[in-house]
Enzyme design. Sequence first.
Site, short mmCIF file in Angstrom:
data_model
loop_
_atom_site.label_atom_id
_atom_site.label_comp_id
_atom_site.label_asym_id
_atom_site.label_seq_id
_atom_site.Cartn_x
_atom_site.Cartn_y
_atom_site.Cartn_z
CB SER A 183 -15.20 47.53 -9.48
OG SER A 183 -14.46 47.40 -10.69
CE LYS A 184 -20.84 52.39 -10.77
NZ LYS A 184 -20.59 53.75 -10.37
NE ARG A 185 -11.31 47.66 -12.47
CZ ARG A 185 -10.87 46.42 -12.33
NH1 ARG A 185 -10.48 45.73 -13.37
NH2 ARG A 185 -10.82 45.86 -11.13
CG HIS A 186 -15.25 43.05 -12.92
ND1 HIS A 186 -14.89 43.59 -11.71
CD2 HIS A 186 -14.17 42.38 -13.36
CE1 HIS A 186 -13.65 43.26 -11.44
NE2 HIS A 186 -13.18 42.53 -12.42
N GLY A 187 -18.54 45.36 -15.66
CA GLY A 187 -19.86 45.41 -16.29
C GLY A 187 -20.89 45.82 -15.26
#
Length: 489
Positions: free
Chosen positions: A253-257
């Site tokens: 997800s976006k959390r991962h960049g």
Amino acid sequence: MNTVRVRFAPSPTGDLHVGGARTALFNWLFARHTKGVFVLRIEDTDQARSTEAATQVILDGMKYLGMDWDEGPGKDGPYGPYYQSDRLDIYREYADKLLAMDRAYECYCTPEELEAVRQQQIEAGQATRYNGRCASLTEEEREEFRAQGRIPVMRFRAKTEGETVVDDLIRGQVRFMNTEVDDFIILKSDGTPTYNFAVVVDDSLMRISHVIRAEEHLSNTPKQIQIYEALGLELPKFAHIPLILGPDKSKLSKRHGATSVLQFKEEGYVAEAMVNYLALLGWGYDDSQTIFSVDELIEKFTLDRVSKNPGVFDIAKLEWMNGVYIREMSLETFYEHALPYWQKAGFVPEAVSAEQKEYCLEILAELQSRIKLMADVVDMARYFFVEDYEYLEDVVNKILTKPDTEDILAFLQEKLAGLPDFTEESVKPIFQEGMEKFSVKMGGMIQPLRVALTGTNVSPGIYEVLEILGSERVLQRIERTREMLKQRS
Ligand code: GLU
């Protein structure tokens, strides 16, 4: 032999993410490998969330990655239209068929009533599902609801006994109890279809032979199979491809960049590297090979080599792969990739003269072996294009504050001024003379000069930098640096 027909069916509600691009790629590779047809269908029936801009992002992302479609937006084919929002009459027609055979019914429950039932079920510790209140209304009851101004949705009358088996090309036979399925909505009150219904109508009418999609849709498949069966339609083959996880093994997800494909483009990942990397998220040929050209992927891609296990998105590996592709490019291709970045940064004008191009090529020949992301061509080359480049503070502190630096720069300035041109042969003796004079090693001469000429301590070789900049700019830059040092002291 039946032609393979596959589709990528994105919902245009946001960016094209890595996961979607990987699904598109597997479909595209499979179509190209089998000489089949690749359909792009835009699933835009969720009017509140679908936007034209998001559709454009998908089309741009597909183009960037070189995934062309045989039927879809801008490419009419025999089974269009390819925007679901242009197919509403078709869904209505199929819903009416189900209604006529009593496999669908109108439901007049309001959202509030449904919510109340849901709450009761939650409180009673039951699974939340439609309670079937409208499953067997009489015509009078329906009349009454209509008179109250209620607008119905259409629900599918699901089979709740027995089980539905999904015969999946990747996951094998996956069994689902039909008790899990409730009478789900197929047409909303505004007449638009739900995903599970529209997808069946379209995949069938578009003659899709293989439904290749993300594993998160596996649990939707039994519902879809029930609709195929109710309508007497032939089932496609299903292939659910594994999830993509982040490095911490949770769903990517976006959390991962960055996960948006166009953002990767912006940052300077070249399409070949992206495609190669995405192909390896859940597919592999053998353990030893990681670099595949697009043609090789097309030649080698088969569904039996798609893994059941999730792929882990590893940005460091993608970056490494990008570097591999950049190094393999011809200088001319590298130039074509770099030019837009330099134009955007204002280093090079829109119309590039032959002389300017020559200068660019000289610089790029030095950068090609060092770069990982195309976007880095801006910072890596800034000092080749601007005279008021900045000096990195910590580099100045570390290198230009050594004793004798001023004298060394003055010495170099004087000696270099005496040279007709700069080559390793002509410059090296000057460094050697300076080494003796100031009792320093070669680095003691080169480092301050590099900082003076570039503002940094990382650059191509000093002889190359000298040669590219040429005498006039080199001497000016040494002068500028000496001035800067004087002002600091
Ligand atoms: N519109 C659906 C999605 O974007 C398509 C799923 C499917 O391929 O069936 O997830």
